[in-house]
Design a protein around this motif. Structure first.
Motif, PDB file in Angstrom:
ATOM      1  N   VAL A  28     -22.409 -12.913  21.434  1.00 57.13           N
ATOM      2  CA  VAL A  28     -21.814 -13.261  20.429  1.00 57.13           C
ATOM      3  C   VAL A  28     -21.494 -14.644  20.218  1.00 57.13           C
ATOM      4  CG1 VAL A  28     -19.645 -12.694  18.936  1.00 57.13           C
ATOM      5  CG2 VAL A  28     -20.626 -10.916  20.179  1.00 57.13           C
ATOM      6  N   GLY A  29     -20.969 -15.238  21.325  1.00 54.69           N
ATOM      7  CA  GLY A  29     -20.732 -16.703  21.067  1.00 54.69           C
ATOM      8  C   GLY A  29     -22.070 -17.447  21.123  1.00 54.69           C
ATOM      9  N   ARG A  30     -23.070 -17.288  21.483  1.00 55.54           N
ATOM     10  CA  ARG A  30     -24.293 -18.109  21.739  1.00 55.54           C
ATOM     11  C   ARG A  30     -24.884 -18.061  20.416  1.00 55.54           C
ATOM     12  NH1 ARG A  30     -24.573 -15.739  26.787  1.00 55.54           N
ATOM     13  NH2 ARG A  30     -25.515 -13.955  26.292  1.00 55.54           N
ATOM     14  N   CYS A  31     -24.790 -16.849  19.634  1.00 48.41           N
ATOM     15  CA  CYS A  31     -25.256 -16.829  18.020  1.00 48.41           C
ATOM     16  C   CYS A  31     -24.319 -17.168  17.008  1.00 48.41           C
ATOM     17  CB  CYS A  31     -26.028 -15.493  17.938  1.00 48.41           C
ATOM     18  SG  CYS A  31     -24.596 -14.280  17.815  1.00 48.41           S
ATOM     19  N   GLY A  32     -23.059 -17.705  17.521  1.00 47.34           N
ATOM     20  CA  GLY A  32     -22.226 -18.427  16.679  1.00 47.34           C
ATOM     21  C   GLY A  32     -21.694 -17.102  15.547  1.00 47.34           C
ATOM     22  N   ALA A  33     -21.473 -16.029  16.093  1.00 51.94           N
ATOM     23  CA  ALA A  33     -20.822 -14.904  15.298  1.00 51.94           C
ATOM     24  C   ALA A  33     -19.637 -14.729  15.276  1.00 51.94           C
ATOM     25  CB  ALA A  33     -21.740 -13.646  15.651  1.00 51.94           C
ATOM     26  N   HIS A  34     -18.839 -16.027  15.663  1.00 49.66           N
ATOM     27  CA  HIS A  34     -17.282 -15.489  15.653  1.00 49.66           C
ATOM     28  C   HIS A  34     -16.739 -15.195  14.564  1.00 49.66           C
ATOM     29  CE1 HIS A  34     -18.563 -18.809  18.433  1.00 49.66           C
ATOM     30  NE2 HIS A  34     -17.595 -18.472  19.108  1.00 49.66           N
ATOM     31  N   ALA A  35     -16.926 -15.578  13.243  1.00 49.28           N
ATOM     32  CA  ALA A  35     -16.425 -14.945  11.895  1.00 49.28           C
ATOM     33  C   ALA A  35     -16.973 -13.725  11.651  1.00 49.28           C
ATOM     34  CB  ALA A  35     -17.102 -16.037  10.880  1.00 49.28           C
ATOM     35  N   GLU A  36     -18.174 -13.501  11.896  1.00 40.88           N
ATOM     36  CA  GLU A  36     -18.526 -11.878  11.710  1.00 40.88           C
ATOM     37  C   GLU A  36     -17.928 -10.958  12.511  1.00 40.88           C
ATOM     38  OE1 GLU A  36     -21.995 -14.936  10.685  1.00 40.88           O
ATOM     39  OE2 GLU A  36     -20.357 -14.550  12.249  1.00 40.88           O
ATOM     40  N   LEU A  37     -17.509 -11.220  13.836  1.00 44.38           N
ATOM     41  CA  LEU A  37     -17.110 -10.469  14.749  1.00 44.38           C
ATOM     42  C   LEU A  37     -15.628 -10.081  14.102  1.00 44.38           C
ATOM     43  CD1 LEU A  37     -16.500  -8.898  17.389  1.00 44.38           C
ATOM     44  CD2 LEU A  37     -16.095 -11.001  18.432  1.00 44.38           C
ATOM     45  N   LEU A  38     -14.863 -11.242  13.828  1.00 42.88           N
ATOM     46  CA  LEU A  38     -13.454 -11.124  13.284  1.00 42.88           C
ATOM     47  C   LEU A  38     -13.282 -10.055  12.237  1.00 42.88           C
ATOM     48  CD1 LEU A  38     -10.709 -11.946  13.258  1.00 42.88           C
ATOM     49  CD2 LEU A  38     -11.338 -14.090  11.726  1.00 42.88           C
ATOM     50  N   GLU A  39     -14.472 -10.429  11.157  1.00 38.40           N
ATOM     51  CA  GLU A  39     -14.499  -9.765  10.258  1.00 38.40           C
ATOM     52  C   GLU A  39     -14.713  -8.095  10.318  1.00 38.40           C
ATOM     53  OE1 GLU A  39     -17.205  -9.137   5.770  1.00 38.40           O
ATOM     54  OE2 GLU A  39     -17.799 -10.719   7.353  1.00 38.40           O
ATOM     55  N   LEU A  40     -15.773  -7.812  11.164  1.00 36.31           N
ATOM     56  CA  LEU A  40     -15.809  -6.343  11.430  1.00 36.31           C
ATOM     57  C   LEU A  40     -14.599  -5.639  12.242  1.00 36.31           C
ATOM     58  CD1 LEU A  40     -17.450  -3.996  11.834  1.00 36.31           C
ATOM     59  CD2 LEU A  40     -18.234  -4.748  14.047  1.00 36.31           C
ATOM     60  N   ALA A  41     -13.834  -6.655  13.239  1.00 35.47           N
ATOM     61  CA  ALA A  41     -13.017  -5.934  13.840  1.00 35.47           C
ATOM     62  C   ALA A  41     -11.761  -5.762  13.078  1.00 35.47           C
ATOM     63  CB  ALA A  41     -12.241  -7.274  14.893  1.00 35.47           C
ATOM     64  N   GLU A  42     -11.650  -6.505  11.895  1.00 29.23           N
ATOM     65  CA  GLU A  42     -10.505  -6.523  10.868  1.00 29.23           C
ATOM     66  C   GLU A  42     -10.711  -5.341   9.944  1.00 29.23           C
ATOM     67  OE1 GLU A  42      -8.262 -10.858  10.967  1.00 29.23           O
ATOM     68  OE2 GLU A  42      -9.693 -10.245   9.362  1.00 29.23           O
ATOM     69  N   LYS A  43     -12.103  -4.970   9.715  1.00 29.46           N
ATOM     70  CA  LYS A  43     -12.457  -4.178   8.805  1.00 29.46           C
ATOM     71  C   LYS A  43     -12.358  -2.845   9.392  1.00 29.46           C
ATOM     72  CE  LYS A  43     -16.158  -2.582   5.973  1.00 29.46           C
ATOM     73  NZ  LYS A  43     -17.461  -3.084   5.301  1.00 29.46           N
ATOM     74  N   LEU A  44     -12.421  -2.692  10.727  1.00 27.24           N
ATOM     75  CA  LEU A  44     -12.476  -1.318  11.422  1.00 27.24           C
ATOM     76  C   LEU A  44     -10.999  -0.977  12.005  1.00 27.24           C
ATOM     77  CD1 LEU A  44     -15.841  -1.291  13.523  1.00 27.24           C
ATOM     78  CD2 LEU A  44     -15.403  -0.153  11.423  1.00 27.24           C
ATOM     79  N   ARG A  45     -10.180  -2.100  12.057  1.00 27.21           N
ATOM     80  CA  ARG A  45      -9.008  -2.088  13.001  1.00 27.21           C
ATOM     81  C   ARG A  45      -9.323  -1.660  14.188  1.00 27.21           C
ATOM     82  NH1 ARG A  45      -6.861  -5.373  10.173  1.00 27.21           N
ATOM     83  NH2 ARG A  45      -5.056  -4.888  11.172  1.00 27.21           N
ATOM     84  N   ALA A  46     -10.336  -2.680  14.668  1.00 27.66           N
ATOM     85  CA  ALA A  46     -10.711  -2.134  16.199  1.00 27.66           C
ATOM     86  C   ALA A  46     -10.390  -3.323  16.965  1.00 27.66           C
ATOM     87  CB  ALA A  46     -12.277  -2.058  16.314  1.00 27.66           C
ATOM     88  N   PRO A  47      -9.646  -3.068  18.259  1.00 31.19           N
ATOM     89  CA  PRO A  47      -9.209  -3.956  19.458  1.00 31.19           C
ATOM     90  C   PRO A  47     -10.399  -4.566  19.632  1.00 31.19           C
ATOM     91  CG  PRO A  47      -7.734  -2.038  19.609  1.00 31.19           C
ATOM     92  CD  PRO A  47      -8.770  -1.560  18.577  1.00 31.19           C
ATOM     93  N   VAL A  48     -10.469  -5.956  20.047  1.00 25.12           N
ATOM     94  CA  VAL A  48     -11.477  -6.549  20.708  1.00 25.12           C
ATOM     95  C   VAL A  48     -11.153  -7.208  22.230  1.00 25.12           C
ATOM     96  CG1 VAL A  48     -12.933  -8.664  20.612  1.00 25.12           C
ATOM     97  CG2 VAL A  48     -12.294  -7.446  18.610  1.00 25.12           C
ATOM     98  N   VAL A  49     -11.879  -6.752  23.278  1.00 24.56           N
ATOM     99  CA  VAL A  49     -11.822  -7.301  24.537  1.00 24.56           C
ATOM    100  C   VAL A  49     -12.981  -8.348  24.726  1.00 24.56           C
ATOM    101  CG1 VAL A  49     -11.995  -6.770  26.989  1.00 24.56           C
ATOM    102  CG2 VAL A  49     -10.727  -5.030  25.596  1.00 24.56           C
ATOM    103  N   THR A  50     -12.829  -9.246  25.117  1.00 27.98           N
ATOM    104  CA  THR A  50     -13.996 -10.329  25.357  1.00 27.98           C
ATOM    105  C   THR A  50     -14.366 -10.354  26.959  1.00 27.98           C
ATOM    106  OG1 THR A  50     -12.291 -12.145  25.478  1.00 27.98           O
ATOM    107  CG2 THR A  50     -13.626 -11.660  23.508  1.00 27.98           C
ATOM    108  N   THR A  51     -15.546 -10.129  27.445  1.00 26.43           N
ATOM    109  CA  THR A  51     -16.013 -10.462  28.493  1.00 26.43           C
ATOM    110  C   THR A  51     -15.703 -12.000  29.058  1.00 26.43           C
ATOM    111  OG1 THR A  51     -18.289 -11.284  27.981  1.00 26.43           O
ATOM    112  CG2 THR A  51     -17.935  -9.035  28.080  1.00 26.43           C
ATOM    113  N   PHE A  52     -16.141 -12.286  30.394  1.00 20.16           N
ATOM    114  CA  PHE A  52     -15.504 -13.874  30.820  1.00 20.16           C
ATOM    115  C   PHE A  52     -16.604 -14.472  29.966  1.00 20.16           C
ATOM    116  CE2 PHE A  52     -14.668 -11.311  35.002  1.00 20.16           C
ATOM    117  CZ  PHE A  52     -13.487 -10.896  34.366  1.00 20.16           C
TER     118      PHE A  52
END
Length: 540
Positions: free
Chosen positions: A216-240
């Motif tokens: 996710v970080g390598r493709c620069g999709a930070h904003a897209e991840l935030l949008e999906l998490a908030e849309k689904l109300r899904a908690p996000v765990v990040t790997t190391f």
């Protein structure tokens, strides 16, 4: 020399591809390549060992997200890059290794006896890098480097390797000056029927959770991840490796405590777990103790890692392109507070378990470092106990956290930070233990020569601290872990690098002062830190 050579073709091609900075070390067979650097606008940053040059190129590639050239010579020089390239492969860092070779007539052992000769040098790299090729003429160079560049930059990103014989580098170019080149990475979009099935699963989920990895970080999709998490109300765990791709203090951020069984259970309890850009390997699965009870959707650009550890709906795609597609395909949920409450409960449980283990010292040291580091600062972590804490507990706060946890080799921190410093306008932090620091000592000369704005924190516990813990836990005693080491402060000063011997009380102030400086600085903290207990699901 005034005649254009094969070496000139190499640097012309790199410039046409968009390179600005190259890393490496010259050698006898590579002299034609390094001489050509004098006739180019490329910035050269030289290291003191080839493995550190490879780490530096890796650090630069990670912080910029751009393909980074690494130039080395034949045989021993080339082979010394392997540990660094293994880390780049594990972390998907796009490093373009360019090595010289013995003269063309000797390739393949046809005529033996050349200095640095290996019968099959390329064979040593095939199982490490994404792509490897030997160039046989100057006319092949532009196409070979463009091909390698595109492979390195295509998801999954990773290191590539090109070899060029000594006589080709020294010989006449034979072709016009290299003009404009377009290197186009291969896109990796998800198949639409898989997106539709993933959307069906996620829309039907009562407890969706997202595990976001380095992809996710390598493709620069930070904003897209935030949008999906908030849309689904899904908690996000990040790997190391995914640290920084989701806001650390967001109400849906379950952070990165992957080595804590509460987080392992939290992931296992999801009725649909969306794994983005992670192979779900040893560390992300809490050493294979993760046992999902719901459906898993696995999105991974590396086909070899897709669904290799857990059954899942496997989707071979770039994480960013998948996020765009799945966000459009899913239904927005109204907030009801349940997801946020589950995250709060998880983080309280993690904190309580740490409190039970009396680990105040370790948390205070990490907090002091975090307080001293300006937001947005890239940090590079060697394999040391404080880094293991940082994998779980470090809040990137707009910066990026990089470590050697992909391949796990010692010595990554300082040279990788020096690579980043060549691209970053501001300070960079490197963190090592005293054992790992000994691998990087020669690079103090590099730091001084380039006046790199790198602060190097060395935690001196008198040995290989984590191995000491592992062996004591397993065998009741530790063997070969205690180390004689230098006075790091005096040694740094001998290189002309300012150094500070810190204390627990002064660490924050000492680090902040060093990071505010305009050149390299070493901060040494004598301290024996402990890891939190590696408690897993089967123990409960």
């Amino acid at each position: 020399m005034t005649t254009r050579t094969g070496g000139d073709v190499v640097v012309e091609t790199l410039e046409a591809l968009g390179a600005h900075t190259v890393f490496g070390i010259p050698g006898q067979h590579a002299l034609g390549l390094f001489d050509a650097l004098n006739r180019s606008d490329l910035r050269y940053v030289g290291s003191r060992t080839e493995v550190n040059a490879a780490f530096a190129a890796d650090g630069h590639a990670r912080v910029t997200g751009q393909v980074t050239p690494l130039l080395v010579s034949t045989g021993p020089g080339a082979l010394q890059t392997l540990a660094g390239l293994q880390e780049s492969a594990a972390a998907s860092a796009p490093v373009l290794g360019i090595s010289s070779q013995i003269p063309s007539q000797g390739l393949g052992g046809v005529r033996g006896g050349y200095l640095h000769e290996l019968t099959d040098q390329l064979g040593s790299f095939r199982d490490v890098v994404k792509h490897a090729r030997v160039v046989r003429s100057a006319s092949q160079i532009p196409s070979a480097l463009t091909e390698a560049w595109e492979v390195a930059a295509s998801a999954p990103h990773g290191p590539v390797w090109v070899e060029i014989p000594q006589d080709v580098l020294l010989g006449p170019a034979g072709i016009p000056v290299v003009g404009e080149i377009t290197a186009t990475p291969r896109p990796l979009p998800p198949r639409q029927e898989l997106v539709a099935e993933a959307a069906r699963l996620l829309d039907g989920a009562k407890r969706p959770v997202i595990l976001a990895g380095g992809g996710v970080g390598r493709c620069g999709a930070h904003a897209e991840l935030l949008e999906l998490a908030e849309k689904l109300r899904a908690p996000v765990v990040t790997t190391f490796g995914g640290k920084g791709c989701f806001p650390w203090e967001h109400p849906l951020s379950a952070q990165s405590w992957l080595e804590d069984w509460h987080t392992t259970e939290f992931l296992a309890d999801a009725d649909v777990l969306l794994v983005l850009g992670s192979g779900l390997g040893e560390l992300s699965s809490n050493y294979r103790t993760f046992r999902p009870r719901g459906a898993v959707i696995h999105v991974e650009a590396d086909l070899g890692k897709l669904e290799s550890n857990y059954p899942a709906l496997g989707i071979h795609a770039d994480a960013g392109l998948f996020l765009e597609a799945i966000t459009a395909a899913t239904t927005r949920r109204e907030p009801d507070g349940q997801a946020e409450e589950s995250v709060r409960t998880l983080l309280v449980a993690v904190a309580e378990r740490l409190t039970e283990q009396e680990l105040d010292l370790e948390q205070e040291v990490l907090a002091a470092v975090r307080s001293a580091v300006p937001d947005g600062t890239p940090t590079y972590w060697d394999m040391t106990i404080l880094a293991y804490w940082a994998w779980s507990a470090w809040d990137p706060r707009g910066g990026v956290q990089f470590s050697a946890q992909g391949a796990g080799g010692l010595g990554y921190g300082l040279p990788a930070a020096l690579g980043a410093a060549a691209a970053v306008d501001g300070p960079v932090l490197a963190v090592s233990g005293d054992g790992g620091a000994m691998y990087g000592i020669p690079e103090l000369a590099t730091a001084r020569q380039h006046n790199s704005r790198v602060t190097w924190l060395i935690i001196d516990d008198g040995g290989y601290g984590i191995l000491r813990e592992y062996m004591t836990d397993a065998f009741g005693r530790a063997t070969a872990t205690e180390l004689a080491r230098p006075d790091f402060v005096a040694l740094a000063e001998a290189f002309g690098v300012p150094a500070t011997r810190s204390t627990l009380e002064s660490l924050r102030e000492d680090l902040a002062k060093a990071l505010a400086g305009d050149g390299p600085h070493v901060v040494v903290l004598p301290a024996v830190l402990r890891m939190f207990a590696p408690t897993h699901l089967e123990n409960h």
